[in-house]
Design a protein around this motif. Structure first.
Motif, PDB file in Angstrom:
ATOM      1  N   MET A 176     -26.294 -28.057  42.873  1.00  8.16           N
ATOM      2  CA  MET A 176     -25.638 -28.165  41.364  1.00  8.16           C
ATOM      3  C   MET A 176     -26.738 -29.162  40.598  1.00  8.16           C
ATOM      4  O   MET A 176     -26.573 -30.108  40.538  1.00  8.16           O
ATOM      5  N   ALA A 177     -28.233 -28.612  40.995  1.00 11.67           N
ATOM      6  CA  ALA A 177     -28.769 -29.682  39.923  1.00 11.67           C
ATOM      7  C   ALA A 177     -28.749 -29.617  38.581  1.00 11.67           C
ATOM      8  O   ALA A 177     -28.772 -30.754  37.674  1.00 11.67           O
ATOM      9  N   LYS A 178     -28.950 -28.511  37.973  1.00 12.20           N
ATOM     10  CA  LYS A 178     -28.728 -28.150  36.629  1.00 12.20           C
ATOM     11  C   LYS A 178     -28.013 -27.417  36.448  1.00 12.20           C
ATOM     12  O   LYS A 178     -26.705 -26.777  36.656  1.00 12.20           O
ATOM     13  N   LEU A 179     -27.017 -28.065  34.926  1.00 12.84           N
ATOM     14  CA  LEU A 179     -26.169 -27.595  34.231  1.00 12.84           C
ATOM     15  C   LEU A 179     -26.165 -26.943  33.116  1.00 12.84           C
ATOM     16  O   LEU A 179     -26.886 -27.829  32.308  1.00 12.84           O
ATOM     17  N   THR A 180     -26.235 -25.473  32.128  1.00 16.13           N
ATOM     18  CA  THR A 180     -26.301 -25.314  30.901  1.00 16.13           C
ATOM     19  C   THR A 180     -25.414 -25.621  29.822  1.00 16.13           C
ATOM     20  O   THR A 180     -24.349 -26.786  30.783  1.00 16.13           O
ATOM     21  N   SER A 181     -25.384 -25.666  29.381  1.00 15.17           N
ATOM     22  CA  SER A 181     -24.555 -27.148  27.816  1.00 15.17           C
ATOM     23  C   SER A 181     -23.307 -26.680  28.461  1.00 15.17           C
ATOM     24  O   SER A 181     -22.479 -27.329  28.048  1.00 15.17           O
ATOM     25  N   ALA A 182     -23.226 -25.245  27.822  1.00 15.48           N
ATOM     26  CA  ALA A 182     -21.849 -24.778  28.220  1.00 15.48           C
ATOM     27  C   ALA A 182     -21.025 -25.897  29.823  1.00 15.48           C
ATOM     28  O   ALA A 182     -19.489 -26.289  29.745  1.00 15.48           O
ATOM     29  N   LYS A 183     -21.423 -25.046  31.131  1.00 13.62           N
ATOM     30  CA  LYS A 183     -21.155 -25.806  31.846  1.00 13.62           C
ATOM     31  C   LYS A 183     -20.813 -27.564  31.865  1.00 13.62           C
ATOM     32  O   LYS A 183     -19.750 -27.771  32.300  1.00 13.62           O
ATOM     33  N   ALA A 186     -17.755 -28.632  29.710  1.00 15.34           N
ATOM     34  CA  ALA A 186     -17.010 -28.439  30.920  1.00 15.34           C
ATOM     35  C   ALA A 186     -16.566 -29.256  31.629  1.00 15.34           C
ATOM     36  O   ALA A 186     -15.315 -29.649  31.619  1.00 15.34           O
ATOM     37  N   LYS A 187     -17.115 -29.640  32.604  1.00 15.54           N
ATOM     38  CA  LYS A 187     -17.657 -30.598  33.008  1.00 15.54           C
ATOM     39  C   LYS A 187     -16.947 -32.094  32.246  1.00 15.54           C
ATOM     40  O   LYS A 187     -16.279 -33.247  33.331  1.00 15.54           O
ATOM     41  N   MET A 188     -17.453 -31.931  31.336  1.00 12.59           N
ATOM     42  CA  MET A 188     -17.326 -33.450  30.694  1.00 12.59           C
ATOM     43  C   MET A 188     -15.918 -33.541  29.831  1.00 12.59           C
ATOM     44  O   MET A 188     -15.501 -34.544  29.501  1.00 12.59           O
ATOM     45  N   GLY A 189     -14.817 -32.369  30.120  1.00  7.66           N
ATOM     46  CA  GLY A 189     -13.850 -32.497  28.720  1.00  7.66           C
ATOM     47  C   GLY A 189     -13.582 -32.099  27.583  1.00  7.66           C
ATOM     48  O   GLY A 189     -13.061 -32.086  27.143  1.00  7.66           O
ATOM     49  N   ILE A 190     -15.047 -31.358  27.382  1.00  8.56           N
ATOM     50  CA  ILE A 190     -15.150 -31.696  25.638  1.00  8.56           C
ATOM     51  C   ILE A 190     -15.730 -30.036  25.613  1.00  8.56           C
ATOM     52  O   ILE A 190     -16.117 -28.970  26.329  1.00  8.56           O
ATOM     53  N   LYS A 191     -15.262 -29.473  24.210  1.00  2.00           N
ATOM     54  CA  LYS A 191     -16.002 -28.286  23.516  1.00  2.00           C
ATOM     55  C   LYS A 191     -17.741 -27.931  23.680  1.00  2.00           C
ATOM     56  O   LYS A 191     -18.608 -29.546  23.164  1.00  2.00           O
ATOM     57  N   THR A 192     -18.322 -27.338  23.750  1.00  2.00           N
ATOM     58  CA  THR A 192     -19.800 -27.051  23.607  1.00  2.00           C
ATOM     59  C   THR A 192     -20.130 -27.345  22.492  1.00  2.00           C
ATOM     60  O   THR A 192     -21.480 -28.599  22.790  1.00  2.00           O
ATOM     61  N   LYS A 193     -19.905 -27.090  21.231  1.00  5.59           N
ATOM     62  CA  LYS A 193     -20.030 -27.629  19.716  1.00  5.59           C
ATOM     63  C   LYS A 193     -20.120 -28.594  20.194  1.00  5.59           C
ATOM     64  O   LYS A 193     -21.097 -29.865  19.317  1.00  5.59           O
ATOM     65  N   ASP A 194     -18.931 -29.538  21.155  1.00  8.90           N
ATOM     66  CA  ASP A 194     -19.032 -30.967  20.623  1.00  8.90           C
ATOM     67  C   ASP A 194     -20.420 -31.650  21.281  1.00  8.90           C
ATOM     68  O   ASP A 194     -21.023 -33.104  21.120  1.00  8.90           O
TER      69      ASP A 194
END
Length: 242
Positions: A176-183, A186-194
């Motif tokens: 798991m070197a890189k994550l998309t914004s959506a992932k 989700a990891k941070m527990g917020i919405k992608t838009k936020d």
């Protein structure tokens, strides 16, 4: 005189309302999952450069809706908190109904509605049109960013480009070197838009019109701009923090 509509009549006149729009189209529905027939009609309105506004309010847009709406230049989508109204209008006709612009409702539910015309029901039509315009004004336009969601072969329902792009980013090792914004969201527990808003506020992304662009700060923080099978997306370090 207003015309009463049952379920089948509501669906029929809704399609006619969309088909006959010549200047503007407003579709207000708390739940949004557009069937193939109405998608075709809206795509045609987009080709004709008709101003289309879609307002929803009860659920997140699913990946298929995001990808489809992203391609429609003249269709703008807004979110309205506490929305419960279902109303569909063009410059001549309005339908006020219990029917959501939701595929399941259009097929399975028992619905009712009223059809108004500007010519025969001018005062009532004007009141409905004015209220629809107010809802459009108070709603927040959804920023559909360059991040796209694609169907990964063998992955079942729409899987996010993150799944495929993460392997691509780390050479296929699966780490798991890189994550998309959506992932990352989700990891941070917020919405992608936020998350996207926070990245813009922090200077990692730049917003131009409705599109996001990676800044020099974003690049120095490890952000990457990629193009995949389904479109463009961003990658961020797994431990990215700001």
């Amino acid at each position: 005189m207003p015309k009463f509509l049952n379920t089948s009549a509501t669906n029929y006149y809704l399609e006619e309302l969309i088909k006959n729009a010549k200047e503007r189209l407003i579709l207000i529905s708390p739940f949004l999952k557009i069937n193939d027939r109405i998608r075709e009609l809206l795509e045609d309105k987009n080709r004709m450069k008709i101003d289309v506004r879609i307002v929803y309010g009860k659920s997140e847009l699913n990946p298929q809706e995001i990808n489809w709406l992203k391609a429609l230049t003249f269709v703008r989508t807004s979110f309205c908190k506490n929305l419960h109204a279902k109303c569909y209008l063009n410059e001549e006709v309005a339908i006020i109904t219990s029917l959501n612009l939701y595929e399941f409702s259009q097929v399975n539910n028992n619905e009712m509605g009223i059809l108004l015309t500007r010519e025969a029901d001018s005062e009532c039509y004007r009141d409905a049109y004015d209220e629809a315009q107010r809802i459009v004004r108070v709603s927040d336009e959804v920023r559909i960013a360059m991040e796209m969601v694609v169907k990964v072969e063998g992955g079942g329902a729409a899987a996010q480009a993150a799944s495929a792009s993460t392997d691509e980013a780390d050479g296929g090792s699966g780490a798991m070197a890189k994550l998309t914004s959506a992932k990352l969201a989700a990891k941070m527990g917020i919405k992608t838009k936020d998350l996207m808003d926070r990245l813009v506020a922090g200077g990692y992304l730049e917003l131009r019109d409705t599109m996001h662009y990676l800044t020099d700060l974003g690049k120095s923080a490890g952000g990457e701009f990629r193009k995949g099978p389904g479109g463009f997306y961003f990658l961020w370090p797994f431990d990215f923090d700001f």
